[in-house]
Design a protein around this motif. Structure first.
Motif, PDB file in Angstrom:
ATOM      1  N   ARG A  36       5.775   4.104  -5.566  1.00 31.43           N
ATOM      2  CA  ARG A  36       5.718   2.694  -5.209  1.00 31.43           C
ATOM      3  C   ARG A  36       6.116   2.483  -3.750  1.00 31.43           C
ATOM      4  N   ARG A  40       3.907   0.787  -0.701  1.00 34.29           N
ATOM      5  CA  ARG A  40       4.395  -0.308   0.137  1.00 34.29           C
ATOM      6  C   ARG A  40       4.380   0.064   1.609  1.00 34.29           C
ATOM      7  N   HIS A  43       0.945  -0.654   2.609  1.00 36.72           N
ATOM      8  CA  HIS A  43       0.760  -2.100   2.748  1.00 36.72           C
ATOM      9  C   HIS A  43       1.261  -2.588   4.109  1.00 36.72           C
ATOM     10  N   GLN A  44       2.400  -2.072   4.544  1.00 37.45           N
ATOM     11  CA  GLN A  44       2.932  -2.493   5.830  1.00 37.45           C
ATOM     12  C   GLN A  44       2.117  -1.924   6.987  1.00 37.45           C
ATOM     13  N   VAL A 106      -1.571  -7.350  -2.181  1.00 34.97           N
ATOM     14  CA  VAL A 106      -0.234  -7.340  -2.790  1.00 34.97           C
ATOM     15  C   VAL A 106      -0.290  -6.763  -4.193  1.00 34.97           C
ATOM     16  N   THR A 110       1.848  -3.355  -3.771  1.00 41.73           N
ATOM     17  CA  THR A 110       3.282  -3.647  -3.809  1.00 41.73           C
ATOM     18  C   THR A 110       3.869  -3.632  -5.203  1.00 41.73           C
ATOM     19  N   HIS A 138       3.560 -10.733   6.982  1.00 34.18           N
ATOM     20  CA  HIS A 138       3.016  -9.414   6.656  1.00 34.18           C
ATOM     21  C   HIS A 138       2.596  -8.670   7.917  1.00 34.18           C
ATOM     22  N   GLY A 205       9.585  -3.279   2.585  1.00 39.11           N
ATOM     23  CA  GLY A 205       8.597  -3.350   1.510  1.00 39.11           C
ATOM     24  C   GLY A 205       9.116  -4.139   0.322  1.00 39.11           C
ATOM     25  N   ALA A 209       7.704  -7.703  -1.163  1.00 38.45           N
ATOM     26  CA  ALA A 209       7.383  -7.851  -2.586  1.00 38.45           C
ATOM     27  C   ALA A 209       8.151  -9.008  -3.208  1.00 38.45           C
TER      28      ALA A 209
END
Length: 458
Positions: A36, A40, A43-44, A106, A110, A138, A205, A209
């Motif tokens: 996870r 994340r 995602h960043q 997301v 996330t 974000h 992260g 979330a």
């Protein structure tokens, strides 16, 4: 010795068992570099990549304002460009499609549950500003984290391997910086930097979330729209259920009565048997067609097609319904008064359709529970300046079957009459049913609105 063995084997399982190093490492490192956490990170990094066009545009503006200076050669100007890009990000974040794109990212990256996030574009300015705040957060945080990911790992690796490289110890990175203690200190600094980077990425992260449901969650308008959509879908399903019940229920009642009547006179009246079999064939053929249409809509799951589904009406199908009912041996008298037009085709389409279904349900009840002739009255009349269609059906009440006959006992589930009441209510009308003057009566009144100009009024 024996006591030591007993102590080692006794007690609860694992009470004194040491935790294996691998398990301990996974527990410690999971929040920092687990599956996870890695998603994340992605995602960043995605946010940092999305910020680049805004940053380049801001660098052009800042460089021009600074007299044509190359912004990349000045760290303060780079920070100023980064700050100038944030308003640009916020301005583009108000576009409706930003929220569904952000929600998709997301959900995938996330681990935020989907029911905490809104579906579809932002419907109000409040939702747009919240989506804009998320978009800015974000991309802004992603840019900082992406920069750290680009800069910190190479530095950490250099510090870790410095004791093993004379060139690195003699370079600007190692010459005297650790007081000659590079073999002992620099690897600790390098590992500490990498761990700190992982902790920062995991923390940011987790923060994103946590804030995602706040900024991308459904608003009151979203919940209202979802409730309206569910209500519309439920209304369509209820309508399809009524159509299915009325069509199939009437067909089974009519076919059962026609087949029973044909069996009783099979040897005495072949002509009646032929008429009954023809009515059974016509009833089943029509019912199979209606059933196929309803099941097709349920399979397709397209509520918009429900209004286009063909349905019988008074104008085109009433006479056939009466004929099929009489073919089963039921004595049925029908009085029809369409009003000045003299034709059921002048009725509004929806009123004609719902009236047919109400008549069909009344006949089904009479066939299932009645014990004698059925009288049907359909007439258009005026009441308080408005036209109404009145449907009245009477028949003798049902008699309970003898306890010794062994036959199936009739039950009244009430679904048909409830469906008839729902049909009338959709048009602003009403349905009454119950004992009346020694008979059972079903009476429905459907408003038709003002009389057509060409037809005059009553």
């Amino acid at each position: 010795m024996s006591g030591r063995r007993t102590t080692g084997a006794g007690g609860s399982a694992g009470a004194g068992r040491p935790v294996r190093p691998g398990v301990a490492v996974r527990r410690w490192a999971g929040p920092l570099v687990g599956a996870r956490a890695r998603l994340r990170w992605v995602h960043q990094i995605l946010g940092g990549a999305l910020l680049m066009p805004y940053l380049l545009l801001a660098q052009v503006g800042v460089g021009a304002a600074a007299g044509g200076v190359n912004v990349l050669t000045s760290f303060p100007l780079t920070l100023l460009s980064y700050a100038a890009s944030l308003p640009l990000i916020a301005a583009t974040g108000v576009f409706g499609l930003v929220r569904p794109l952000s929600v998709t990212a997301v959900r995938v990256l996330t681990g935020v549950p989907g029911d905490l996030l809104a579906d579809g574009p932002a419907r109000s300015w409040g939702a747009r500003w919240r989506a804009s705040a998320w978009w800015t957060l974000h991309l802004g945080v992603g840019a900082v984290v992406s920069g750290m990911i680009l800069a910190v790992p190479p530095l950490g690796v250099v510090l870790i391997v410095m004791p093993f490289s004379g060139a690195l110890r003699a370079s600007v990175w190692g010459a005297g910086r650790f007081g000659g203690a590079e073999p002992y200190v620099s690897p600790l600094f390098g590992a500490g930097l990498l761990i700190a980077l992982a902790a920062v990425c995991a923390g940011t992260g987790a923060l994103l979330a946590r804030l995602a449901p706040v900024l991308l969650g459904p608003t009151a308008a979203d919940r209202l729209a979802a409730a309206e959509e569910r209500a519309a879908d439920l209304a369509v399903r209820n309508r399809l259920a009524r159509e299915l019940h009325d069509a199939v229920g009437h067909a089974l009642s009519a076919v059962t009565l026609q087949a029973g009547a044909a069996r009783r006179v099979l040897d005495r009246d072949p002509e009646f048997v032929r008429e009954a079999l023809a009515a059974i064939e016509e009833t089943t053929r029509r019912t199979v067609g209606e059933l196929d249409a309803v099941l097709g809509l349920l399979r397709d799951g397209d509520p918009a097609r429900a209004d286009a589904m063909p349905a019988p009406t008074l104008a085109g199908d009433l006479e056939g319904l009466l004929a099929r009912t009489r073919a089963g041996g039921t004595v049925l008298t029908a009085e029809q008064d369409p009003g000045p037009s003299g034709d059921w085709t002048q009725l509004p389409a929806i009123a004609s359709r719902e009236a047919y279904r109400i008549v069909q349900e009344g006949l089904s009840n009479a066939l299932r529970h009645g014990t004698g002739p059925v009288a049907l009255l359909l007439r258009v009349h005026s009441s308080d300046g408005h036209r109404e269609l009145e449907i009245t059906m009477t028949n003798p009440p049902a008699q309970p079957p003898p306890a010794h006959d062994g036959g199936p006992r009739r039950t009244t589930g009430g679904r048909g009459l409830r469906g008839a009441a729902e049909r009338a209510a959709l048009l602003g009308g009403r349905v009454e049913s119950g004992p009346h003057g020694g008979d059972w009566r079903l009476r429905a009144v459907l408003p038709l609105g003002a009389a057509p100009v060409a037809g005059g009024g009553r």
